[in-house]
Motif scaffolding. Structure first.
Motif, mmCIF file in Angstrom:
data_model
loop_
_atom_site.group_PDB
_atom_site.id
_atom_site.type_symbol
_atom_site.label_atom_id
_atom_site.label_comp_id
_atom_site.label_asym_id
_atom_site.label_seq_id
_atom_site.Cartn_x
_atom_site.Cartn_y
_atom_site.Cartn_z
ATOM 1 N N GLU A 180 0.836 -1.210 0.000
ATOM 2 C CA GLU A 180 0.000 0.000 0.000
ATOM 3 C C GLU A 180 0.870 1.259 0.000
ATOM 4 O OE1 GLU A 180 -3.676 1.969 2.568
ATOM 5 O OE2 GLU A 180 -2.894 0.007 3.147
ATOM 6 N N LEU A 181 1.928 1.245 0.797
ATOM 7 C CA LEU A 181 2.817 2.408 0.845
ATOM 8 C C LEU A 181 3.579 2.561 -0.470
ATOM 9 C CD1 LEU A 181 4.110 2.151 4.522
ATOM 10 C CD2 LEU A 181 2.310 3.643 3.605
ATOM 11 N N GLU A 182 3.965 1.457 -1.071
ATOM 12 C CA GLU A 182 4.627 1.499 -2.381
ATOM 13 C C GLU A 182 3.696 2.095 -3.437
ATOM 14 O OE1 GLU A 182 8.048 0.055 -4.750
ATOM 15 O OE2 GLU A 182 7.646 -0.805 -2.795
ATOM 16 N N ALA A 183 2.437 1.704 -3.418
ATOM 17 C CA ALA A 183 1.463 2.256 -4.367
ATOM 18 C C ALA A 183 1.256 3.750 -4.127
ATOM 19 C CB ALA A 183 0.138 1.495 -4.251
ATOM 20 N N ALA A 184 1.225 4.146 -2.863
ATOM 21 C CA ALA A 184 1.076 5.569 -2.546
ATOM 22 C C ALA A 184 2.272 6.369 -3.049
ATOM 23 C CB ALA A 184 0.890 5.754 -1.046
ATOM 24 N N LEU A 185 3.466 5.829 -2.868
ATOM 25 C CA LEU A 185 4.667 6.497 -3.386
ATOM 26 C C LEU A 185 4.562 6.723 -4.891
ATOM 27 C CD1 LEU A 185 7.718 4.818 -1.622
ATOM 28 C CD2 LEU A 185 7.266 7.259 -1.784
ATOM 29 N N ALA A 186 4.044 5.741 -5.586
ATOM 30 C CA ALA A 186 3.919 5.846 -7.043
ATOM 31 C C ALA A 186 2.947 6.946 -7.459
ATOM 32 C CB ALA A 186 3.476 4.500 -7.632
ATOM 33 N N VAL A 187 2.028 7.299 -6.590
ATOM 34 C CA VAL A 187 1.082 8.387 -6.856
ATOM 35 C C VAL A 187 1.665 9.731 -6.424
ATOM 36 C CG1 VAL A 187 -1.166 9.335 -6.159
ATOM 37 C CG2 VAL A 187 -0.942 6.895 -6.672
ATOM 38 N N ILE A 188 2.276 9.758 -5.251
ATOM 39 C CA ILE A 188 2.715 11.016 -4.643
ATOM 40 C C ILE A 188 3.948 11.595 -5.322
ATOM 41 C CG2 ILE A 188 3.604 12.044 -2.512
ATOM 42 C CD1 ILE A 188 1.863 9.906 -1.007
ATOM 43 N N LEU A 189 4.973 10.797 -5.536
ATOM 44 C CA LEU A 189 6.236 11.338 -6.042
ATOM 45 C C LEU A 189 6.095 12.048 -7.395
ATOM 46 C CD1 LEU A 189 8.863 8.703 -4.880
ATOM 47 C CD2 LEU A 189 8.351 10.947 -3.901
ATOM 48 N N PRO A 190 5.382 11.492 -8.379
ATOM 49 C CA PRO A 190 5.264 12.211 -9.654
ATOM 50 C C PRO A 190 4.447 13.506 -9.540
ATOM 51 C CG PRO A 190 4.631 9.901 -9.927
ATOM 52 C CD PRO A 190 4.803 10.144 -8.466
ATOM 53 N N ALA A 191 3.574 13.581 -8.547
ATOM 54 C CA ALA A 191 2.724 14.760 -8.379
ATOM 55 C C ALA A 191 3.325 15.805 -7.445
ATOM 56 C CB ALA A 191 1.352 14.319 -7.841
#
Length: 173
Positions: free
Chosen positions: A23-34
């Motif tokens: 879940e945290l890995e998926a969140a990173l994939a959303v947050i970092l590019p934005a």
């Protein structure tokens, strides 16, 4: 520093692949590019939790724990505060507290439109940061240590809320 911190947590938990790590890995994939890079920045505390702020007679009287102080986005410091001050014990978001916090902040330093637009991702990042640091401590604090570990799931739940937010209006603007 969030991806390396997550990797250290995964190694410490036996190699990752846990639902929380995923879940945290998926969140990173959303947050970092934005993540915004062009917002106003300056000196921030980056850890303004209630236990680091003192009041006397209803007025701010002191701040402590400048360990995480840095030069960073001002609105990120506000996002940390929204995470720390505007959730109830059951981890529901209190929009009344958020509205008051944002209004008070705005009397001293109004948010630029770009800062307001970025507030959801900044809140996501702040929640992710504390979920990761608490997870790291949870995994790596030795038995018998004279510290109280804090449950990382409190910030995973906050992160879930912030990931569901469509725009800054959800914070009480």
């Amino acid at each position: 520093g969030w991806p390396p911190l997550l990797a250290m947590c995964e190694r410490g938990a036996g190699g990752g692949g846990t639902p929380v790590a995923d879940e945290l890995e998926a969140a990173l994939a959303v947050i970092l590019p934005a993540w915004p890079h062009d917002l106003p920045r300056g000196h921030i505390h980056a850890d303004l939790f209630p236990d680091n702020v003192f009041f006397l007679d209803g007025r701010l009287s002191g701040l402590i724990d400048f360990y995480f102080a840095a030069t960073d986005l001002y609105a990120y410091d506000l996002a940390v505060c929204l995470n720390a001050w505007c959730f109830e014990a059951d981890l529901s978001f209190n929009v009344t507290k958020a509205r008051a916090l944002l209004a008070g902040y705005g009397t001293r330093r109004p948010l630029a439109p770009a800062e307001r637009a970025a507030l959801p991702v900044l809140c996501q990042g702040a929640a992710l940061r504390f979920a990761l640091t608490r997870l790291y401590d949870w995994i790596n604090t030795p038995a018998g240590a004279l510290v109280v570990r804090k449950d990382p799931m409190d910030y995973v739940r906050r992160l879930r809320f912030h990931l569901s937010v469509r725009d800054a209006d959800a914070y009480g603007f």
